[in-house]
Design an enzyme around this catalytic site. Sequence first.
Site, PDB file in Angstrom:
ATOM      1  N   HIS A 130      -1.641  -0.047  -5.991  1.00 61.40           N
ATOM      2  CA  HIS A 130      -2.966  -0.737  -6.279  1.00 61.40           C
ATOM      3  C   HIS A 130      -4.025  -0.748  -5.226  1.00 61.40           C
ATOM      4  CE1 HIS A 130      -0.150  -3.341  -9.120  1.00 61.40           C
ATOM      5  NE2 HIS A 130      -0.309  -2.259  -9.514  1.00 61.40           N
ATOM      6  N   ARG A 365       7.769  -3.981  -9.108  1.00 62.42           N
ATOM      7  CA  ARG A 365       7.217  -2.379  -9.905  1.00 62.42           C
ATOM      8  C   ARG A 365       6.275  -2.108  -8.478  1.00 62.42           C
ATOM      9  NH1 ARG A 365       4.561  -4.400 -15.272  1.00 62.42           N
ATOM     10  NH2 ARG A 365       4.835  -6.415 -14.246  1.00 62.42           N
ATOM     11  N   PHE A 366       6.434  -2.484  -7.359  1.00 67.00           N
ATOM     12  CA  PHE A 366       6.001  -2.094  -5.953  1.00 67.00           C
ATOM     13  C   PHE A 366       4.614  -1.825  -6.000  1.00 67.00           C
ATOM     14  CE2 PHE A 366      10.065  -0.199  -7.789  1.00 67.00           C
ATOM     15  CZ  PHE A 366      10.881  -1.212  -6.943  1.00 67.00           C
ATOM     16  N   CYS A 367       3.620  -2.640  -6.717  1.00 65.29           N
ATOM     17  CA  CYS A 367       2.027  -2.726  -6.627  1.00 65.29           C
ATOM     18  C   CYS A 367       1.613  -1.203  -6.892  1.00 65.29           C
ATOM     19  CB  CYS A 367       1.743  -2.982  -5.155  1.00 65.29           C
ATOM     20  SG  CYS A 367       1.519  -4.610  -4.706  1.00 65.29           S
ATOM     21  N   ALA A 368       2.666  -0.636  -8.132  1.00 65.32           N
ATOM     22  CA  ALA A 368       2.213   0.317  -8.599  1.00 65.32           C
ATOM     23  C   ALA A 368       2.569   0.379 -10.096  1.00 65.32           C
ATOM     24  CB  ALA A 368       2.917   1.733  -8.037  1.00 65.32           C
TER      25      ALA A 368
END
Length: 439
Positions: A130, A365-368
């Site tokens: 992000h 979701r790992f900032c993606a």
Amino acid sequence: MTTAVAESRTERAAVRPLALLADAGLEVPVLGGTRVVHANLDLAASAPALATVARTVADLLPWYSSVHRGTGFPSEVVTELVEESRAVVARHVGARDGDVVVFTRNTTDALNLLASAVPGDVVVLDIEHHANLLPWRSRRLVVAKPTVEETLAALDAELAAKPAALLAVTGASNVTGELLPIARFADLAHAHGARLVVDAAQLLPHRVVDLAGSGADYLACSGHKAYAPYGAGALVGPADWLDQAPPFLAGGGAVWRVHADSVRWHPSPERHEAGTPNVLGVVAFAAALGELEAIGGDARVEHEAALTERLEGAVAAIDGVRIVHGFTDAPGRVGIVTVELERGSVGLVAAALSAEHGISVRAGRFCAHPFFDRIATRANGLRASLGLGSSSDDVDRFAAALASLVADGPDAVYHRTDDGWKPVADDRPRPRLLRSTRR
């Protein structure tokens, strides 16, 4: 996991840590009142300081003083250190003559700074963190294809259809660890009159980075990913766009002269570094990069490749676990393995890994989000990530614990809270690290 796989793994040569980190030997409590040595497999999120970096900061503290305008000897010392650190960062990332190094808080800060200076559209892939997806004011999103080759073709078509000022790509995915061929992306951008910025948050700690050699124009990076978690990062690249942009922050240090009705601003990098700089963070970042150079790029790649192969092989042997990938032809990967479970909650598994086994990983979701939503079949994944302080023991402990939790579930009872899964009866004592003088 079969007995044959387990025996094969234990027969492999042990892989030791490549460098000493500040958390080496840290013991953490687990449920039931015992303590175990912490296995940190969440290094892609934030890495502990290198022990040498921590010592550098401790040595610097007595000298801490104001910079750039102080007349005392400590001020002269730290001013020289900040500017020396700027030169170290430039050298480490292969900056060209004329490139500037602007110190920021982190990669997100650096990319937001560049976003304030881009004179046109930005083309970006959906695989981005992000930090490299959200800041751009005029963003054109391209969905990545199953292969890097097809993805380059899709970007070529997008840039040919409508001009853009900038192409923004990650150097290494924080979800899959997959590397991208930066030089080819740079050539593609330049062929269409655009510049290339590389989000090097995950790339810098694992690989030698060379702006000039790759042809990339800008690079954004963080100290906290690169074993210097003291709050500094950097944006490196040409000054022209940055000099035409309004100061990222307005304040002292960014100005030549202030009148009641006008201001004359410095050029970059001072233009975007208003206020007292993070001296400790900047010097720590430079010290970490110097240590990475001393270790050497080949040694880092060899260490990480052995551990990543061991990790991926062990995880792939567990029934009900699937490793996620973005491309079928990525030219390599850093030490990140993300999996999803056929059943059950990865958040619960991550909580149990910590509470019952003393192992840190990351779930989510790992900032993606767009990328993960496209390549996964479940809502969330479980990510294990490696670094300089990782060993084969860490990998083996994680694989054994994950296999047990997937097959049999946790030993303790957990409940879901707004902050994730927590043990119902948590007897792990917290360390007293913030000692107040007030009762």
